[in-house]
Design a protein around this motif. Structure first.
Motif, PDB file in Angstrom:
ATOM      1  N   LEU A  30       0.817  -1.218   0.000  1.00 18.07           N
ATOM      2  CA  LEU A  30       0.000   0.000   0.000  1.00 18.07           C
ATOM      3  C   LEU A  30       0.852   1.271   0.000  1.00 18.07           C
ATOM      4  O   LEU A  30       0.490   2.264  -0.624  1.00 18.07           O
ATOM      5  N   ALA A  31       1.964   1.245   0.699  1.00 15.13           N
ATOM      6  CA  ALA A  31       2.785   2.440   0.860  1.00 15.13           C
ATOM      7  C   ALA A  31       3.797   2.644  -0.268  1.00 15.13           C
ATOM      8  O   ALA A  31       4.363   3.735  -0.402  1.00 15.13           O
ATOM      9  N   TYR A  32       4.022   1.634  -1.075  1.00 12.79           N
ATOM     10  CA  TYR A  32       5.067   1.684  -2.100  1.00 12.79           C
ATOM     11  C   TYR A  32       4.986   2.927  -2.982  1.00 12.79           C
ATOM     12  O   TYR A  32       5.996   3.612  -3.192  1.00 12.79           O
ATOM     13  N   GLN A  33       3.812   3.234  -3.503  1.00 11.29           N
ATOM     14  CA  GLN A  33       3.688   4.361  -4.438  1.00 11.29           C
ATOM     15  C   GLN A  33       4.201   5.665  -3.839  1.00 11.29           C
ATOM     16  O   GLN A  33       4.869   6.440  -4.505  1.00 11.29           O
ATOM     17  N   GLY A  34       3.907   5.894  -2.575  1.00 11.06           N
ATOM     18  CA  GLY A  34       4.355   7.128  -1.937  1.00 11.06           C
ATOM     19  C   GLY A  34       5.768   7.068  -1.398  1.00 11.06           C
ATOM     20  O   GLY A  34       6.461   8.085  -1.341  1.00 11.06           O
ATOM     21  N   LEU A  35       6.202   5.880  -1.002  1.00  8.63           N
ATOM     22  CA  LEU A  35       7.493   5.774  -0.335  1.00  8.63           C
ATOM     23  C   LEU A  35       8.674   5.527  -1.271  1.00  8.63           C
ATOM     24  O   LEU A  35       9.797   5.895  -0.947  1.00  8.63           O
ATOM     25  N   HIS A  36       8.428   4.922  -2.421  1.00  5.44           N
ATOM     26  CA  HIS A  36       9.578   4.558  -3.262  1.00  5.44           C
ATOM     27  C   HIS A  36      10.288   5.770  -3.853  1.00  5.44           C
ATOM     28  O   HIS A  36      11.407   5.658  -4.339  1.00  5.44           O
ATOM     29  N   VAL A  37       9.663   6.943  -3.770  1.00  7.04           N
ATOM     30  CA  VAL A  37      10.300   8.165  -4.279  1.00  7.04           C
ATOM     31  C   VAL A  37      11.120   8.869  -3.198  1.00  7.04           C
ATOM     32  O   VAL A  37      11.834   9.827  -3.481  1.00  7.04           O
ATOM     33  N   LEU A  38      11.018   8.394  -1.962  1.00  5.57           N
ATOM     34  CA  LEU A  38      11.785   8.958  -0.851  1.00  5.57           C
ATOM     35  C   LEU A  38      13.136   8.251  -0.738  1.00  5.57           C
ATOM     36  O   LEU A  38      13.329   7.182  -1.300  1.00  5.57           O
ATOM     37  N   SER A  39      14.025   8.835   0.037  1.00  7.03           N
ATOM     38  CA  SER A  39      15.246   8.107   0.364  1.00  7.03           C
ATOM     39  C   SER A  39      14.834   6.883   1.178  1.00  7.03           C
ATOM     40  O   SER A  39      13.762   6.861   1.795  1.00  7.03           O
ATOM     41  N   PHE A  40      15.678   5.871   1.190  1.00  5.41           N
ATOM     42  CA  PHE A  40      15.339   4.668   1.960  1.00  5.41           C
ATOM     43  C   PHE A  40      15.232   4.992   3.451  1.00  5.41           C
ATOM     44  O   PHE A  40      14.363   4.468   4.136  1.00  5.41           O
ATOM     45  N   GLU A  41      16.070   5.889   3.937  1.00  2.00           N
ATOM     46  CA  GLU A  41      16.015   6.267   5.348  1.00  2.00           C
ATOM     47  C   GLU A  41      14.681   6.918   5.681  1.00  2.00           C
ATOM     48  O   GLU A  41      14.064   6.618   6.700  1.00  2.00           O
ATOM     49  N   ASP A  42      14.207   7.819   4.801  1.00  5.01           N
ATOM     50  CA  ASP A  42      12.914   8.468   5.020  1.00  5.01           C
ATOM     51  C   ASP A  42      11.763   7.467   4.905  1.00  5.01           C
ATOM     52  O   ASP A  42      10.805   7.524   5.674  1.00  5.01           O
ATOM     53  N   ALA A  43      11.860   6.554   3.955  1.00  3.79           N
ATOM     54  CA  ALA A  43      10.819   5.539   3.792  1.00  3.79           C
ATOM     55  C   ALA A  43      10.725   4.661   5.042  1.00  3.79           C
ATOM     56  O   ALA A  43       9.619   4.354   5.513  1.00  3.79           O
ATOM     57  N   ILE A  44      11.855   4.285   5.584  1.00  6.44           N
ATOM     58  CA  ILE A  44      11.867   3.449   6.794  1.00  6.44           C
ATOM     59  C   ILE A  44      11.265   4.224   7.965  1.00  6.44           C
ATOM     60  O   ILE A  44      10.451   3.683   8.718  1.00  6.44           O
ATOM     61  N   ARG A  45      11.621   5.489   8.099  1.00  3.84           N
ATOM     62  CA  ARG A  45      11.033   6.316   9.165  1.00  3.84           C
ATOM     63  C   ARG A  45       9.513   6.375   9.025  1.00  3.84           C
ATOM     64  O   ARG A  45       8.777   6.266  10.015  1.00  3.84           O
ATOM     65  N   GLU A  46       9.034   6.537   7.803  1.00  6.50           N
ATOM     66  CA  GLU A  46       7.588   6.581   7.564  1.00  6.50           C
ATOM     67  C   GLU A  46       6.927   5.250   7.940  1.00  6.50           C
ATOM     68  O   GLU A  46       5.859   5.234   8.543  1.00  6.50           O
ATOM     69  N   LEU A  47       7.554   4.146   7.564  1.00  7.04           N
ATOM     70  CA  LEU A  47       7.010   2.834   7.917  1.00  7.04           C
ATOM     71  C   LEU A  47       6.974   2.643   9.425  1.00  7.04           C
ATOM     72  O   LEU A  47       6.002   2.107   9.972  1.00  7.04           O
ATOM     73  N   LYS A  48       8.008   3.096  10.107  1.00  4.94           N
ATOM     74  CA  LYS A  48       8.026   3.013  11.572  1.00  4.94           C
ATOM     75  C   LYS A  48       6.914   3.878  12.169  1.00  4.94           C
ATOM     76  O   LYS A  48       6.266   3.482  13.136  1.00  4.94           O
ATOM     77  N   ASN A  49       6.666   5.046  11.587  1.00  5.73           N
ATOM     78  CA  ASN A  49       5.587   5.911  12.059  1.00  5.73           C
ATOM     79  C   ASN A  49       4.219   5.277  11.835  1.00  5.73           C
ATOM     80  O   ASN A  49       3.346   5.358  12.703  1.00  5.73           O
ATOM     81  N   ILE A  50       4.020   4.658  10.676  1.00  3.46           N
ATOM     82  CA  ILE A  50       2.760   3.959  10.395  1.00  3.46           C
ATOM     83  C   ILE A  50       2.532   2.871  11.430  1.00  3.46           C
ATOM     84  O   ILE A  50       1.436   2.722  11.973  1.00  3.46           O
ATOM     85  N   TYR A  51       3.574   2.114  11.726  1.00  4.47           N
ATOM     86  CA  TYR A  51       3.495   1.043  12.722  1.00  4.47           C
ATOM     87  C   TYR A  51       3.119   1.603  14.097  1.00  4.47           C
ATOM     88  O   TYR A  51       2.234   1.078  14.773  1.00  4.47           O
ATOM     89  N   LYS A  52       3.763   2.684  14.501  1.00  3.73           N
ATOM     90  CA  LYS A  52       3.470   3.300  15.807  1.00  3.73           C
ATOM     91  C   LYS A  52       2.038   3.789  15.882  1.00  3.73           C
ATOM     92  O   LYS A  52       1.361   3.618  16.898  1.00  3.73           O
ATOM     93  N   GLU A  53       1.566   4.404  14.805  1.00  2.00           N
ATOM     94  CA  GLU A  53       0.187   4.901  14.772  1.00  2.00           C
ATOM     95  C   GLU A  53      -0.824   3.758  14.877  1.00  2.00           C
ATOM     96  O   GLU A  53      -1.820   3.869  15.577  1.00  2.00           O
ATOM     97  N   LYS A  54      -0.571   2.666  14.187  1.00  5.07           N
ATOM     98  CA  LYS A  54      -1.475   1.507  14.246  1.00  5.07           C
ATOM     99  C   LYS A  54      -1.498   0.895  15.636  1.00  5.07           C
ATOM    100  O   LYS A  54      -2.527   0.398  16.081  1.00  5.07           O
ATOM    101  N   ARG A  55      -0.369   0.909  16.312  1.00  2.00           N
ATOM    102  CA  ARG A  55      -0.294   0.339  17.659  1.00  2.00           C
ATOM    103  C   ARG A  55      -1.070   1.182  18.661  1.00  2.00           C
ATOM    104  O   ARG A  55      -1.559   0.666  19.651  1.00  2.00           O
ATOM    105  N   LYS A  56      -1.179   2.494  18.404  1.00  2.00           N
ATOM    106  CA  LYS A  56      -1.920   3.381  19.307  1.00  2.00           C
ATOM    107  C   LYS A  56      -3.417   3.111  19.273  1.00  2.00           C
ATOM    108  O   LYS A  56      -4.102   3.352  20.244  1.00  2.00           O
ATOM    109  N   LYS A  57      -3.907   2.632  18.152  1.00  2.00           N
ATOM    110  CA  LYS A  57      -5.358   2.422  17.971  1.00  2.00           C
ATOM    111  C   LYS A  57      -5.842   1.175  18.658  1.00  2.00           C
ATOM    112  O   LYS A  57      -5.281   0.270  18.973  1.00  2.00           O
TER     113      LYS A  57
END
Length: 140
Positions: free
Chosen positions: A113-140
């Motif tokens: 799902l995230a590939y389209q938006g993340l593959h244009v970022l640096s890998f470091e930024d993409a990983i940070r975004e994935l970690k943020n998505i994970y944290k947000e899902k855990r809060k719910k």
């Protein structure tokens, strides 16, 4: 990630491994999940393990001896290459995260799902975004 020749070589080999799974007709989701939960991945994503230089064919043969990977739906090579490179970069960026941690924080469904938006970022930024998505899902 420190962009040394060694790190880039490992990232490229990891990307090649994921593309090799497509060429072998392995179900992409099954391949990713089994790889990331395998003993092979523990060695694959370890900064000090030099068996990476033996190449994607060697790593694939090692994985095939460890787990059964089913044939099935394959994802596009560009997506698989990106995921393989991403996990290798993750290894260098977050040294304390194991392959099992990586796939838990970035499950296949989220990567797709995230590939389209993340593959244009640096890998470091993409990983940070994935970690943020994970944290947000855990809060719910």
């Amino acid at each position: 990630m420190d962009a040394t020749t060694f790190n880039i070589g490992i990232c490229e080999m990891s990307a090649d491994l994921f593309v090799l799974s497509v060429k072998r007709g392995y179900d992409s989701k099954d391949f990713i999940e089994k790889l990331m939960k395998s003993e092979t991945a523990t060695h694959l994503y370890n900064k000090t393990d030099t068996q990476m230089w033996l190449g994607s064919n060697y790593i694939m043969e090692t994985l095939e001896q460890e787990v059964q990977i089913k044939k099935g739906e394959i994802y596009p090579e560009d997506l698989m290459s990106w995921i393989g490179y991403l996990f290798a970069c993750w290894n260098f960026t977050y040294a304390d995260d194991t392959p099992k941690d990586m796939i838990k924080q970035a499950p296949v469904e989220v990567l797709i799902l995230a590939y389209q938006g993340l593959h244009v970022l640096s890998f470091e930024d993409a990983i940070r975004e994935l970690k943020n998505i994970y944290k947000e899902k855990r809060k719910k």
